[in-house]
Design an enzyme around this catalytic site. Structure first.
Site, PDB file in Angstrom:
ATOM      1  N   ASN A  13       0.699  -1.020  -0.097  1.00 51.16           N
ATOM      2  CA  ASN A  13       0.022   0.119  -0.062  1.00 51.16           C
ATOM      3  C   ASN A  13       0.838   1.284  -0.084  1.00 51.16           C
ATOM      4  OD1 ASN A  13      -2.592  -1.590   0.194  1.00 51.16           O
ATOM      5  ND2 ASN A  13      -2.394  -1.313   2.571  1.00 51.16           N
ATOM      6  N   ASN A  45       4.894  -4.888   4.636  1.00 55.10           N
ATOM      7  CA  ASN A  45       5.554  -4.715   5.883  1.00 55.10           C
ATOM      8  C   ASN A  45       6.265  -5.800   6.432  1.00 55.10           C
ATOM      9  OD1 ASN A  45       4.393  -2.070   6.158  1.00 55.10           O
ATOM     10  ND2 ASN A  45       2.613  -2.914   7.452  1.00 55.10           N
ATOM     11  N   LYS A 224      -0.856 -13.083  19.367  1.00 54.68           N
ATOM     12  CA  LYS A 224      -0.414 -11.988  19.665  1.00 54.68           C
ATOM     13  C   LYS A 224      -0.791 -11.162  20.840  1.00 54.68           C
ATOM     14  CE  LYS A 224      -0.060 -10.874  15.236  1.00 54.68           C
ATOM     15  NZ  LYS A 224      -0.044 -11.945  14.472  1.00 54.68           N
ATOM     16  N   GLY A 226       0.090  -7.974  22.214  1.00 53.78           N
ATOM     17  CA  GLY A 226       0.542  -6.636  22.474  1.00 53.78           C
ATOM     18  C   GLY A 226       1.266  -6.360  23.781  1.00 53.78           C
ATOM     19  N   GLY A 229       2.779  -9.399  25.602  1.00 50.59           N
ATOM     20  CA  GLY A 229       3.472 -10.393  24.968  1.00 50.59           C
ATOM     21  C   GLY A 229       2.819 -11.411  24.041  1.00 50.59           C
ATOM     22  N   ASP A 258       2.765  -7.137  12.368  1.00 45.53           N
ATOM     23  CA  ASP A 258       3.316  -7.593  10.976  1.00 45.53           C
ATOM     24  C   ASP A 258       4.908  -7.934  11.383  1.00 45.53           C
ATOM     25  OD1 ASP A 258       1.097  -7.305   9.782  1.00 45.53           O
ATOM     26  OD2 ASP A 258       1.655  -5.186   8.969  1.00 45.53           O
ATOM     27  N   CYS A 288      10.202  -1.789  16.587  1.00 44.51           N
ATOM     28  CA  CYS A 288       8.972  -1.089  15.631  1.00 44.51           C
ATOM     29  C   CYS A 288       8.306  -0.001  16.077  1.00 44.51           C
ATOM     30  CB  CYS A 288       8.208  -2.229  15.187  1.00 44.51           C
ATOM     31  SG  CYS A 288       7.101  -1.753  13.832  1.00 44.51           S
TER      32      CYS A 288
END
Length: 311
Positions: A13, A45, A224, A226, A229, A258, A288
């Site tokens: 994108n 990404n 995942k 956040g 962990g 990602d 990131c």
């Protein structure tokens, strides 16, 4: 180091960033800042993350014959990603409008464009590329039939298939899930897929993952969470936990998931243990979120290894 490449099949994108203090209410107009266009898309990404982490990475995707398409191809190439097999369409390059709040949290609207304009016949030139892969990494910002066709090729060739649940929020077909070795949702995505709310405690998270495994036949779930962990929930074997590596300051969470999934795949390709792959991914994702942007926020191998040494 890995000998076989990571193949990332997915979206690319031109992302438009809008900076806001808070999301608007229904019918409300608010002022925003920013307006920059940056490279993104879950596929791009992830390819950039893997390329910068030093893995032989090939990106398979579609962009338009326009400025955004040229910019994405250049950015991927500069991230050590092979873009030779990318397809150029007459459709515009895909776009994501990203509403970024001051605390780094974001909301995103995706416009598929070239990402969704795939021909009904799976590209013949992609077949041998996928057969030679170590891992095939998929997401959900391209048509489902393309992912299914690619996953079939990979499974028939004994290539590990990893599916990131992010992207389209419609139902994932049982046909695709049956072809996946590792399925990686976040907590919200897992809750939507199993059709029930999930408490934050470990027991409830694992129970939801087990429910999905029984329904779909997916062997392994990489969940995942956040700032809490991640979890590895295999059909057979022990559940593994990996704490998040917290960033001193969170600038932008766009692309963090990602980055995590791609870095985990790098660990797999390098024959690291699941736990070490999760820790490596946690370090990459932590770096990131400290940088604004999606593709350009993906960290280098050296920086990720240095942070891993400090854990």
């Amino acid at each position: 180091m890995a000998t076989r490449p990571l193949i990332v099949l997915g979206s690319a994108n031109g992302d438009i960033y809008v900076e806001i203090d808070r999301p608007p209410q229904l019918g409300e107009t608010i002022s925003g800042g920013g307006g920059q266009t940056r490279c993104g898309g879950k596929g791009a990404n992830q390819a950039a993350a893997a390329g910068r982490l030093g893995t032989n990475t090939i990106f398979l995707g579609q962009v338009g014959r326009d400025g955004n398409g040229d910019t994405v191809r250049k950015a991927l190439s500069e991230s050590n990603v092979n873009v030779e097999y990318m397809r150029i369409r007459n459709d515009p390059t895909g776009t994501a409008i990203i509403f970024l709040q001051k605390n780094g949290e974001n909301s995103i609207i995706i416009i598929g464009a070239a990402n969704m304009a795939w021909d009904a016949q799976f590209p013949a030139e992609f077949v041998d590329i996928i057969k030679g892969a170590g891992v095939l990494l998929l997401q959900r910002e391209i048509p489902e039939f393309v992912n299914i066709a690619a996953a079939k090729v990979a499974r028939d060739a004994g290539v590990t298939v990893v599916l990131d649940a992010g992207g389209n929020d419609d139902t994932i077909s049982p046909q695709l899930l049956a072809l996946v070795n590792i399925f990686s949702p976040n907590e919200t995505e897992l809750s939507r897929i199993v059709g029930s709310s999930i408490d934050d405690d470990l027991e409830d998270l694992v129970a939801a993952a087990r429910t999905l495994q029984k329904r779909s036949g997916v062997e392994n779930i990489l969940l995942k969470l956040g700032v809490r962990g991640s979890l590895w929930v295999p059909v057979n074997g022990d559940v593994l936990e990996q704490p998040a590596v917290l960033a001193p300051t969170v600038v932008d969470t766009t692309g963090a998931g990602d980055c995590f999934t791609a870095a985990f795949c790098v660990g797999l390709l390098e024959r690291e243990s699941i736990q070490k792959s999760m820790q490596f991914a946690a370090c990459a994702a932590s770096l990131c979120v400290r940088v604004k942007g999606a593709l350009e926020s993906m960290p280098t191998r050296a920086a990720t290894e240095e942070l891993a040494k400090q854990q």
